[in-house]
Design a protein around this motif. Structure first.
Motif, PDB file in Angstrom:
ATOM      1  N   GLN A 188      -2.094   2.005  -8.715  1.00  0.00           N
ATOM      2  CA  GLN A 188      -1.325   3.249  -8.185  1.00  0.00           C
ATOM      3  C   GLN A 188      -0.433   2.675  -6.952  1.00  0.00           C
ATOM      4  OE1 GLN A 188      -2.141   6.704  -8.359  1.00  0.00           O
ATOM      5  NE2 GLN A 188      -3.189   6.245  -9.911  1.00  0.00           N
ATOM      6  N   ASN A 189      -0.620   1.871  -6.465  1.00  0.00           N
ATOM      7  CA  ASN A 189       0.584   1.052  -5.543  1.00  0.00           C
ATOM      8  C   ASN A 189       1.700   0.781  -6.138  1.00  0.00           C
ATOM      9  OD1 ASN A 189      -1.239   1.597  -3.082  1.00  0.00           O
ATOM     10  ND2 ASN A 189      -1.904  -0.527  -3.227  1.00  0.00           N
ATOM     11  N   GLY A 219       0.880  -1.299   0.060  1.00  0.00           N
ATOM     12  CA  GLY A 219      -0.068   0.164  -0.052  1.00  0.00           C
ATOM     13  C   GLY A 219       0.950   1.227  -0.115  1.00  0.00           C
ATOM     14  N   ARG A 220       0.637   2.115  -0.957  1.00  0.00           N
ATOM     15  CA  ARG A 220       1.351   3.371  -1.116  1.00  0.00           C
ATOM     16  C   ARG A 220       1.461   4.478   0.021  1.00  0.00           C
ATOM     17  NH1 ARG A 220      -2.734   3.426  -3.757  1.00  0.00           N
ATOM     18  NH2 ARG A 220      -4.469   5.252  -3.948  1.00  0.00           N
ATOM     19  N   ASN A 221       0.407   4.105   0.956  1.00  0.00           N
ATOM     20  CA  ASN A 221       0.285   5.038   2.071  1.00  0.00           C
ATOM     21  C   ASN A 221       0.492   4.086   3.457  1.00  0.00           C
ATOM     22  OD1 ASN A 221      -0.288   7.386   0.648  1.00  0.00           O
ATOM     23  ND2 ASN A 221      -2.601   6.598   0.672  1.00  0.00           N
ATOM     24  N   ARG A 267      -0.777  -5.767   0.220  1.00  0.00           N
ATOM     25  CA  ARG A 267      -2.194  -5.981  -0.427  1.00  0.00           C
ATOM     26  C   ARG A 267      -2.091  -7.298  -1.171  1.00  0.00           C
ATOM     27  NH1 ARG A 267      -4.759  -3.155   3.303  1.00  0.00           N
ATOM     28  NH2 ARG A 267      -3.919  -1.082   3.629  1.00  0.00           N
ATOM     29  N   THR A 301      -6.791   4.643 -11.910  1.00  0.00           N
ATOM     30  CA  THR A 301      -7.310   4.982 -10.436  1.00  0.00           C
ATOM     31  C   THR A 301      -7.491   3.590  -9.620  1.00  0.00           C
ATOM     32  OG1 THR A 301      -9.744   4.490 -11.257  1.00  0.00           O
ATOM     33  CG2 THR A 301      -8.595   6.913 -11.340  1.00  0.00           C
ATOM     34  N   SER A 302      -7.078   2.293 -10.173  1.00  0.00           N
ATOM     35  CA  SER A 302      -7.028   0.972  -9.528  1.00  0.00           C
ATOM     36  C   SER A 302      -5.993   1.196  -8.360  1.00  0.00           C
ATOM     37  CB  SER A 302      -6.940  -0.088 -10.281  1.00  0.00           C
ATOM     38  OG  SER A 302      -7.983  -0.400 -11.288  1.00  0.00           O
ATOM     39  N   GLN A 303      -6.455   0.744  -7.173  1.00  0.00           N
ATOM     40  CA  GLN A 303      -5.521   0.708  -5.906  1.00  0.00           C
ATOM     41  C   GLN A 303      -4.264   0.221  -6.291  1.00  0.00           C
ATOM     42  OE1 GLN A 303      -5.932   2.886  -3.176  1.00  0.00           O
ATOM     43  NE2 GLN A 303      -7.501   3.637  -4.340  1.00  0.00           N
ATOM     44  N   TRP A 304      -4.400  -1.332  -6.916  1.00  0.00           N
ATOM     45  CA  TRP A 304      -3.306  -1.986  -6.952  1.00  0.00           C
ATOM     46  C   TRP A 304      -2.442  -1.231  -8.049  1.00  0.00           C
ATOM     47  CZ3 TRP A 304      -2.115  -3.629 -11.969  1.00  0.00           C
ATOM     48  CH2 TRP A 304      -3.068  -4.134 -12.840  1.00  0.00           C
TER      49      TRP A 304
END
Length: 153
Positions: A76-77, A40-42, A47, A71-74
């Motif tokens: 962006q990560n 996770g980037r934050n 994940r 915009t998918s979380q994966w």
């Protein structure tokens, strides 16, 4: 609603294959699906997501697509931290590096996928447009090349 979209939009259904991969049963998907482990980037927490392998350029290069765009979380990560691990076939938690392809390369690879798998692409693109609200002409599906650590000879 499209059955594929309903399935993809249901969290438990989309996450169900993760247990199979974690039990080292990913080979049941015959290399068509993979488990991507990323940070996770934050949060920095590990994940996981199961994705379709769009293509295997060779045993150590796997292409995946972000059907929900950048915009998918994966996605962006991986953009923030390209180091990841991949389980595919009989290979488990292999260290890998993600390479985010540009729009031109992604479009070309997606066109090849659509030509090679027309029936599957028809259903998949319909599901993606239903879930995102985009039209077929506006589908912007980025492709990521995963470079898996080579197996020792």
């Amino acid at each position: 609603m499209d059955v594929g979209a309903k399935f993809l939009g249901t969290r438990w259904a989309a996450r169900a294959p993760i247990a199979l991969f974690k039990a080292h049963l990913g080979f049941l998907f015959a290399g068509r699906m993979l488990l991507l482990l990323h940070r996770g980037r934050n949060s920095g927490a590990e994940r996981s997501v199961v994705l379709e392998a769009v293509d295997r350029e060779d045993p150590d290069k796997v292409l995946i697509a972000s059907g929900f765009g950048t915009t998918s979380q994966w996605y962006q990560n991986l953009k923030a931290e390209p180091s990841c691990r991949v389980s595919i076939g009989f290979r488990n938690r292999v260290p890998a590096t993600a390479e985010l392809l540009d729009t031109s390369a992604s479009s070309s690879l997606l066109a090849r996928y659509a030509a090679d798998h027309p029936r599957l692409w028809k259903h998949l693109s319909r599901s993606i447009t239903t879930l995102t609200g985009d039209s077929d002409e506006k589908l912007d599906i980025p492709i990521v090349r995963l470079h898996l650590e080579r197996r020792p000879d």
